[in-house]
Design a protein around this motif. Sequence first.
Motif, PDB file in Angstrom:
ATOM      1  N   LYS A  85       0.836  -1.205   0.000  1.00 15.68           N
ATOM      2  CA  LYS A  85       0.000   0.000   0.000  1.00 15.68           C
ATOM      3  C   LYS A  85       0.870   1.255   0.000  1.00 15.68           C
ATOM      4  O   LYS A  85       0.634   2.189  -0.772  1.00 15.68           O
ATOM      5  CB  LYS A  85      -0.925   0.007   1.215  1.00 15.68           C
ATOM      6  N   TRP A  86       1.908   1.265   0.853  1.00 17.74           N
ATOM      7  CA  TRP A  86       2.796   2.427   0.934  1.00 17.74           C
ATOM      8  C   TRP A  86       3.589   2.600  -0.360  1.00 17.74           C
ATOM      9  O   TRP A  86       3.847   3.721  -0.794  1.00 17.74           O
ATOM     10  CB  TRP A  86       3.727   2.312   2.136  1.00 17.74           C
ATOM     11  N   ILE A  89       1.164   4.246  -2.906  1.00 23.76           N
ATOM     12  CA  ILE A  89       0.937   5.680  -2.647  1.00 23.76           C
ATOM     13  C   ILE A  89       2.204   6.491  -2.918  1.00 23.76           C
ATOM     14  O   ILE A  89       2.165   7.536  -3.582  1.00 23.76           O
ATOM     15  CB  ILE A  89       0.430   5.910  -1.195  1.00 23.76           C
ATOM     16  N   THR A  90       3.363   5.989  -2.446  1.00 23.48           N
ATOM     17  CA  THR A  90       4.632   6.720  -2.628  1.00 23.48           C
ATOM     18  C   THR A  90       5.031   6.778  -4.095  1.00 23.48           C
ATOM     19  O   THR A  90       5.454   7.825  -4.593  1.00 23.48           O
ATOM     20  CB  THR A  90       5.757   6.046  -1.807  1.00 23.48           C
ATOM     21  N   GLY A  91       4.892   5.641  -4.785  1.00 25.13           N
ATOM     22  CA  GLY A  91       5.291   5.581  -6.196  1.00 25.13           C
ATOM     23  C   GLY A  91       4.500   6.527  -7.070  1.00 25.13           C
ATOM     24  O   GLY A  91       5.063   7.289  -7.859  1.00 25.13           O
ATOM     25  N   TRP A  92       3.172   6.500  -6.917  1.00 25.94           N
ATOM     26  CA  TRP A  92       2.339   7.394  -7.728  1.00 25.94           C
ATOM     27  C   TRP A  92       2.540   8.860  -7.341  1.00 25.94           C
ATOM     28  O   TRP A  92       2.449   9.750  -8.187  1.00 25.94           O
ATOM     29  CB  TRP A  92       0.861   7.005  -7.619  1.00 25.94           C
ATOM     30  N   THR A  93       2.834   9.115  -6.053  1.00 23.59           N
ATOM     31  CA  THR A  93       3.111  10.493  -5.609  1.00 23.59           C
ATOM     32  C   THR A  93       4.405  10.992  -6.227  1.00 23.59           C
ATOM     33  O   THR A  93       4.494  12.126  -6.704  1.00 23.59           O
ATOM     34  CB  THR A  93       3.188  10.570  -4.065  1.00 23.59           C
ATOM     35  N   TYR A  94       5.432  10.129  -6.234  1.00 20.44           N
ATOM     36  CA  TYR A  94       6.725  10.513  -6.800  1.00 20.44           C
ATOM     37  C   TYR A  94       6.597  10.754  -8.302  1.00 20.44           C
ATOM     38  O   TYR A  94       7.187  11.692  -8.846  1.00 20.44           O
ATOM     39  CB  TYR A  94       7.766   9.424  -6.516  1.00 20.44           C
ATOM     40  N   TRP A  95       5.813   9.895  -8.960  1.00 20.56           N
ATOM     41  CA  TRP A  95       5.543  10.076 -10.397  1.00 20.56           C
ATOM     42  C   TRP A  95       4.891  11.436 -10.633  1.00 20.56           C
ATOM     43  O   TRP A  95       5.282  12.194 -11.516  1.00 20.56           O
ATOM     44  CB  TRP A  95       4.642   8.935 -10.882  1.00 20.56           C
ATOM     45  N   TRP A 437      -5.352   6.313  -1.712  1.00 18.61           N
ATOM     46  CA  TRP A 437      -5.746   5.305  -0.718  1.00 18.61           C
ATOM     47  C   TRP A 437      -7.065   4.640  -1.144  1.00 18.61           C
ATOM     48  O   TRP A 437      -7.208   3.422  -1.063  1.00 18.61           O
ATOM     49  CB  TRP A 437      -5.891   5.963   0.660  1.00 18.61           C
ATOM     50  N   ILE A 438      -8.022   5.456  -1.640  1.00 13.35           N
ATOM     51  CA  ILE A 438      -9.320   4.926  -2.099  1.00 13.35           C
ATOM     52  C   ILE A 438      -9.119   3.999  -3.304  1.00 13.35           C
ATOM     53  O   ILE A 438      -9.680   2.898  -3.361  1.00 13.35           O
ATOM     54  CB  ILE A 438     -10.298   6.086  -2.448  1.00 13.35           C
ATOM     55  N   ILE A 439      -8.287   4.446  -4.269  1.00 15.92           N
ATOM     56  CA  ILE A 439      -8.008   3.624  -5.459  1.00 15.92           C
ATOM     57  C   ILE A 439      -7.403   2.281  -5.034  1.00 15.92           C
ATOM     58  O   ILE A 439      -7.808   1.213  -5.498  1.00 15.92           O
ATOM     59  CB  ILE A 439      -7.071   4.359  -6.453  1.00 15.92           C
ATOM     60  N   LYS A 443      -9.071  -1.394  -5.614  1.00 18.29           N
ATOM     61  CA  LYS A 443      -8.369  -2.228  -6.605  1.00 18.29           C
ATOM     62  C   LYS A 443      -7.744  -3.470  -5.970  1.00 18.29           C
ATOM     63  O   LYS A 443      -7.723  -4.538  -6.555  1.00 18.29           O
ATOM     64  CB  LYS A 443      -7.287  -1.381  -7.315  1.00 18.29           C
ATOM     65  N   PHE A 444      -7.196  -3.302  -4.748  1.00 16.51           N
ATOM     66  CA  PHE A 444      -6.414  -4.402  -4.174  1.00 16.51           C
ATOM     67  C   PHE A 444      -6.984  -5.036  -2.894  1.00 16.51           C
ATOM     68  O   PHE A 444      -6.704  -6.165  -2.586  1.00 16.51           O
ATOM     69  CB  PHE A 444      -4.975  -3.934  -3.875  1.00 16.51           C
ATOM     70  N   GLU A 445      -7.748  -4.246  -2.108  1.00 15.15           N
ATOM     71  CA  GLU A 445      -8.151  -4.749  -0.800  1.00 15.15           C
ATOM     72  C   GLU A 445      -9.587  -5.260  -0.724  1.00 15.15           C
ATOM     73  O   GLU A 445      -9.872  -6.256  -0.075  1.00 15.15           O
ATOM     74  CB  GLU A 445      -7.922  -3.679   0.274  1.00 15.15           C
ATOM     75  N   LYS A 446     -10.496  -4.570  -1.397  1.00 19.17           N
ATOM     76  CA  LYS A 446     -11.930  -4.844  -1.209  1.00 19.17           C
ATOM     77  C   LYS A 446     -12.311  -6.289  -1.538  1.00 19.17           C
ATOM     78  O   LYS A 446     -13.053  -6.919  -0.792  1.00 19.17           O
ATOM     79  CB  LYS A 446     -12.763  -3.872  -2.069  1.00 19.17           C
ATOM     80  N   ASN A 447     -11.818  -6.803  -2.636  1.00 16.61           N
ATOM     81  CA  ASN A 447     -12.237  -8.137  -3.067  1.00 16.61           C
ATOM     82  C   ASN A 447     -11.244  -9.237  -2.706  1.00 16.61           C
ATOM     83  O   ASN A 447     -11.254 -10.316  -3.282  1.00 16.61           O
ATOM     84  CB  ASN A 447     -12.483  -8.132  -4.586  1.00 16.61           C
TER      85      ASN A 447
END
Length: 448
Positions: A85-86, A89-95, A437-439, A443-447
């Motif tokens: 998860k981190w 979030i970090t990767g897309w933020t850095y991008w 966090w919502i994405i 995408k990864f946690e809900k299902n």
Amino acid sequence: MEKQELERGLKNRHVQLISIGGAIGTGLFLGSGKSIHLAGPSILLAYMITGGICFLIMRALGELLLSNVDNHSFLDFVAEYLGKKWAFITGWTYWFCWISIAMADLTAIGLYTQYWLPNLPQWLPEIIALVLLLSLNLIAVSLFGELEFWFALIKVVAIVALIAVGAYMVVTRYQTSMGPVKISNIWSHGGWFPKGTNGFLLSFQMVTFAFVGIELVGLVAGETENPKKVLPEAINNIPIRIILFYIGSLLAIMAIYPWDSLVTSESPFVEVFSEIGITAAATVINVVVLSAAASACNSAIYSTGRMLLSLAQEGSAPASFTKLTSHKVPGKALFTSALVIFVAVVLNYFMPDQVFTIVTSIATTCFLFVWGVLVFTHMKYRRSMRGKKQHPFKMPLYPLSNYLIFAFLLFIAGILLFSPETRLSALVTPLWFVLLWIIYYFKFEKNH
């Protein structure tokens, strides 16, 4: 499917100059007049403090990267020590950080080109620069390194020339329009803190922005021929470079001109070279700032491509971004990033400049987050290594230095909230993290 490897095509000289280029941006050439005006001579202290903190951040990054040279970016370590998860979030933020820096620098390229061609529409040189830099990035990583090497060299030569001119003027007590050049010009106009604590503290936002991108040398490590030798050298030389380039050039400028007589609307470099009779000074400095903007944009395209590749390898972005071209560069990831950057050119054509200032302020706030995550990852790594054999390139004064970095990052975040120009950006940025966090959740946690 066999994992494709990036080409290790960057030589030692490329990495050394990339690490210099990462620390010298248009902020120094164009923004130094404004930052001197904001804080007076105390700006030197702001650069020394921020430079020291950036050195510690780089030492933390260096220790992480050298603990496993098979990892191609710090994102791999974030995933390993903080979880997926981190890393997401970090990767897309850095991008996003580098996308916004590319937007800023493309706009700068458009503006600087108008110095020679005032009737040329601003968007045209931006498109040409984007296509050209993307093409060069797609050919080979060694070509990116070569281009960055020469861009950085232009900046270094300009700064060394300024310091040499300043030293000559001090020794000969050269007469300028503001009186003789002398060292005491630095502090004799209101002391070291002429604008008080307030001016000194507010200057940190601009100074910190001048250093964003310094961690790029950590991203290029995966494509060096010998990372174990090259990386420690590049990182350990950072303090010397900060003292020489930032402190040296600002000392020279303020010795030549008392800080309160500098014109904030143009580069102090132009003023200094014009003073000694170089009539083409403005043209020469325009070439330098143009190369500084192109260099930053070149770095931004490179890093956004590598970040999408890392995100895809972690499963946080479409798998197609992991595909490398025959030149061993992440072609689809580079092209997609360039496409997003191009949207900025279009927006820049239709929308006013205020949007742009907000984007760059958001980038600064995001960089604070990325640096914080990086340092926290380093702490988790060190805890995991207790009782095990560690490599010699350790973070000095761990864990005290880590806490010192956290305190500094919180201090800068406070300044961003305090300053009316950056307050909105600092308040809006957390929405980006909530969105990611919502994405991630859906995408990864809900299902699962």
